[in-house]
Design a protein around this motif. Structure first.
Motif, PDB file in Angstrom:
ATOM      1  N   ARG A   1      40.333 -90.824 -36.595  1.00  0.00           N
ATOM      2  CA  ARG A   1      39.063 -90.440 -35.980  1.00  0.00           C
ATOM      3  C   ARG A   1      38.568 -89.115 -36.551  1.00  0.00           C
ATOM      4  O   ARG A   1      37.371 -88.948 -36.804  1.00  0.00           O
ATOM      5  N   TYR A   2      39.498 -88.180 -36.759  1.00  0.00           N
ATOM      6  CA  TYR A   2      39.125 -86.878 -37.320  1.00  0.00           C
ATOM      7  C   TYR A   2      38.536 -87.050 -38.725  1.00  0.00           C
ATOM      8  O   TYR A   2      37.506 -86.458 -39.060  1.00  0.00           O
ATOM      9  N   ARG A   3      39.182 -87.870 -39.546  1.00  0.00           N
ATOM     10  CA  ARG A   3      38.689 -88.092 -40.904  1.00  0.00           C
ATOM     11  C   ARG A   3      37.370 -88.866 -40.893  1.00  0.00           C
ATOM     12  O   ARG A   3      36.490 -88.623 -41.728  1.00  0.00           O
ATOM     13  N   ALA A   4      37.210 -89.803 -39.950  1.00  0.00           N
ATOM     14  CA  ALA A   4      35.978 -90.589 -39.878  1.00  0.00           C
ATOM     15  C   ALA A   4      34.771 -89.715 -39.537  1.00  0.00           C
ATOM     16  O   ALA A   4      33.645 -90.024 -39.927  1.00  0.00           O
ATOM     17  N   LYS A   5      35.008 -88.625 -38.814  1.00  0.00           N
ATOM     18  CA  LYS A   5      33.927 -87.710 -38.452  1.00  0.00           C
ATOM     19  C   LYS A   5      33.654 -86.677 -39.536  1.00  0.00           C
ATOM     20  O   LYS A   5      32.845 -85.768 -39.332  1.00  0.00           O
ATOM     21  N   GLY A   6      34.326 -86.793 -40.669  1.00  0.00           N
ATOM     22  CA  GLY A   6      34.098 -85.857 -41.761  1.00  0.00           C
ATOM     23  C   GLY A   6      35.083 -84.711 -41.807  1.00  0.00           C
ATOM     24  O   GLY A   6      34.942 -83.794 -42.623  1.00  0.00           O
ATOM     25  N   GLY A   7      36.092 -84.740 -40.938  1.00  0.00           N
ATOM     26  CA  GLY A   7      37.082 -83.669 -40.921  1.00  0.00           C
ATOM     27  C   GLY A   7      37.957 -83.700 -42.168  1.00  0.00           C
ATOM     28  O   GLY A   7      38.284 -84.775 -42.681  1.00  0.00           O
ATOM     29  N   VAL A   8      38.328 -82.532 -42.651  1.00  0.00           N
ATOM     30  CA  VAL A   8      39.140 -82.410 -43.857  1.00  0.00           C
ATOM     31  C   VAL A   8      40.276 -81.426 -43.592  1.00  0.00           C
ATOM     32  O   VAL A   8      40.071 -80.356 -43.010  1.00  0.00           O
ATOM     33  N   PHE A   9      41.477 -81.795 -43.996  1.00  0.00           N
ATOM     34  CA  PHE A   9      42.626 -80.890 -43.959  1.00  0.00           C
ATOM     35  C   PHE A   9      42.628 -80.097 -45.273  1.00  0.00           C
ATOM     36  O   PHE A   9      42.951 -80.636 -46.328  1.00  0.00           O
ATOM     37  N   ARG A  10      42.247 -78.838 -45.208  1.00  0.00           N
ATOM     38  CA  ARG A  10      42.111 -78.035 -46.423  1.00  0.00           C
ATOM     39  C   ARG A  10      43.394 -77.285 -46.771  1.00  0.00           C
ATOM     40  O   ARG A  10      43.577 -76.836 -47.900  1.00  0.00           O
ATOM     41  N   GLN A  11      44.276 -77.095 -45.800  1.00  0.00           N
ATOM     42  CA  GLN A  11      45.548 -76.424 -46.023  1.00  0.00           C
ATOM     43  C   GLN A  11      46.568 -77.002 -45.048  1.00  0.00           C
ATOM     44  O   GLN A  11      46.192 -77.582 -44.023  1.00  0.00           O
ATOM     45  N   PRO A  12      47.876 -76.884 -45.350  1.00  0.00           N
ATOM     46  CA  PRO A  12      48.889 -77.498 -44.480  1.00  0.00           C
ATOM     47  C   PRO A  12      48.780 -77.083 -43.012  1.00  0.00           C
ATOM     48  O   PRO A  12      49.023 -77.894 -42.124  1.00  0.00           O
ATOM     49  N   SER A  13      48.400 -75.830 -42.760  1.00  0.00           N
ATOM     50  CA  SER A  13      48.322 -75.367 -41.371  1.00  0.00           C
ATOM     51  C   SER A  13      47.260 -76.115 -40.567  1.00  0.00           C
ATOM     52  O   SER A  13      47.334 -76.178 -39.332  1.00  0.00           O
ATOM     53  N   ASP A  14      46.258 -76.706 -41.244  1.00  0.00           N
ATOM     54  CA  ASP A  14      45.241 -77.476 -40.527  1.00  0.00           C
ATOM     55  C   ASP A  14      45.841 -78.706 -39.857  1.00  0.00           C
ATOM     56  O   ASP A  14      45.322 -79.185 -38.848  1.00  0.00           O
ATOM     57  N   PHE A  15      46.940 -79.217 -40.416  1.00  0.00           N
ATOM     58  CA  PHE A  15      47.571 -80.413 -39.843  1.00  0.00           C
ATOM     59  C   PHE A  15      48.158 -80.132 -38.465  1.00  0.00           C
ATOM     60  O   PHE A  15      48.330 -81.044 -37.660  1.00  0.00           O
ATOM     61  N   ALA A  16      48.455 -78.862 -38.183  1.00  0.00           N
ATOM     62  CA  ALA A  16      49.007 -78.496 -36.870  1.00  0.00           C
ATOM     63  C   ALA A  16      48.002 -78.719 -35.756  1.00  0.00           C
ATOM     64  O   ALA A  16      48.377 -78.743 -34.579  1.00  0.00           O
ATOM     65  N   LYS A  17      46.723 -78.881 -36.109  1.00  0.00           N
ATOM     66  CA  LYS A  17      45.680 -79.067 -35.100  1.00  0.00           C
ATOM     67  C   LYS A  17      45.531 -80.518 -34.666  1.00  0.00           C
ATOM     68  O   LYS A  17      44.694 -80.816 -33.811  1.00  0.00           O
ATOM     69  N   VAL A  18      46.308 -81.413 -35.260  1.00  0.00           N
ATOM     70  CA  VAL A  18      46.242 -82.821 -34.855  1.00  0.00           C
ATOM     71  C   VAL A  18      46.576 -82.940 -33.369  1.00  0.00           C
ATOM     72  O   VAL A  18      47.568 -82.374 -32.894  1.00  0.00           O
ATOM     73  N   TYR A  19      45.761 -83.662 -32.650  1.00  0.00           N
ATOM     74  CA  TYR A  19      45.941 -83.769 -31.206  1.00  0.00           C
ATOM     75  C   TYR A  19      47.312 -84.342 -30.854  1.00  0.00           C
ATOM     76  O   TYR A  19      47.704 -85.386 -31.358  1.00  0.00           O
ATOM     77  N   GLY A  20      48.042 -83.635 -30.009  1.00  0.00           N
ATOM     78  CA  GLY A  20      49.329 -84.121 -29.524  1.00  0.00           C
ATOM     79  C   GLY A  20      50.505 -83.826 -30.429  1.00  0.00           C
ATOM     80  O   GLY A  20      51.644 -84.134 -30.080  1.00  0.00           O
TER      81      GLY A  20
END
Length: 301
Positions: A108-127
């Motif tokens: 869902r995050y990627r479908a809305k245009g979200g991009v993981f630009r650095q490894p720390s962004d992955f920590a924001k995945v819900y749950g």
């Protein structure tokens, strides 16, 4: 007329009512069976959705027209391999140990245009839990396809420096690094060690004054045991001048608590400076395990 006479049905009426009830039950059962059969048939004919039942729970999902099966299975095997959260498909994410609902959140995050630009962004995945991120972070590889186009015009030196900083090659199984002198960049070259554990090693090393045994790394929460083989000790530890430090300075060391620091200060005041680790055996708050660890860190100057 009595009340029971009002509800009385003749024999023929009772037979007709029972027949009607039986007919309704049969029709309802047939509708239910045909509906379930049609649903499963349509699902089986589709290449984008598969259904599997395990532990009496049904899950259905389909992403990007890829066949995918979600199943409740607490005993499933978890794999570890490099992955890009911007492009990894659901099969790879599930193999990494993520739950189906976490995979759906990423999609869902990627479908809305979200991009993981650095490894720390992955920590924001819900749950996503702290332990999951610690285990997966060393394997996160962010491709440059989602980087700003302006980076194409940076100087060659800048690009080379950035590549060396973010994509340092991992150590081979035969290679080792000095645990007491390696910086965070070198520590992250160890397989299974990302920025989180690299910072944790550096902080704990500063508090200890250095490591005397690589197995001390297991005192760091959730540290991966398979990484121990890549470390060696070449540099000695910095020792504590136990006869000169104050109570507050002593208790900052991870192996000395408040009561032990107080006992050392009281011993010095009443009996003079400590001369050997055996002097600590006269103090009630020290155990044999404490003697074994502290003998590497105490100086009696």
């Amino acid at each position: 007329m009595r009340l029971k006479d009002f509800f009385y049905l003749r024999f023929s009426d009772r037979q007709a009512l029972l027949l009607l009830m039986a007919l309704v039950a049969v029709v309802s059962l047939l509708l239910l069976l045909f509906h379930s059969g049609d649903e499963l048939t349509s699902l089986g004919a589709s290449d984008s959705i598969r259904v599997e039942r395990r532990d009496s729970v049904w899950y259905r999902s389909g992403y990007e027209h890829r066949p995918i099966t979600y199943a409740v299975d607490n005993g499933r095997r978890v794999a570890r391999f490099p992955f890009d959260p911007n492009t990894a498909d659901s099969t790879a994410l599930l193999q990494l140990g993520l739950a189906p609902w976490q995979v759906r959140s990423i999609y869902r995050y990627r479908a809305k245009g979200g991009v993981f630009r650095q490894p720390s962004d992955f920590a924001k995945v819900y749950g996503l839990t702290k332990q999951q991120y610690r285990e997966l972070e060393p394997y996160i590889v962010i491709g440059d396809a989602h980087h700003p186009a302006a980076e194409l015009f940076e100087s060659t030196m800048s690009i080379a420096h950035d590549t060396a900083r973010h994509h340092s090659p991992k150590l081979r199984p035969s290679e080792q690094i000095d645990l007491n002198t390696s910086d965070t960049t070198m520590l992250m070259r160890v397989p299974g060690i990302g920025s989180y554990f690299a910072r944790s090693i550096e902080r704990y090393r500063q508090r200890l004054g250095g490591f005397y045994d690589v197995r001390q790394l297991m005192e760091i929460t959730d540290f991966p045991q398979e990484a121990l083989r890549y470390f060696e000790i070449k540099t000695p530890v910095n020792k504590l001048r136990v006869n000169q430090l104050s109570l507050n300075e002593l208790k900052r060391h991870p192996y000395i608590n408040f009561y032990q620091a107080r006992d050392i200060v009281n011993y010095r005041r009443m009996r003079g400076p400590l001369k050997d680790i055996r002097d600590l055996k006269l103090l009630e708050n020290f155990t044999e395990a404490d003697f074994e660890r502290l003998c590497h860190y105490l100086s009696y100057e």
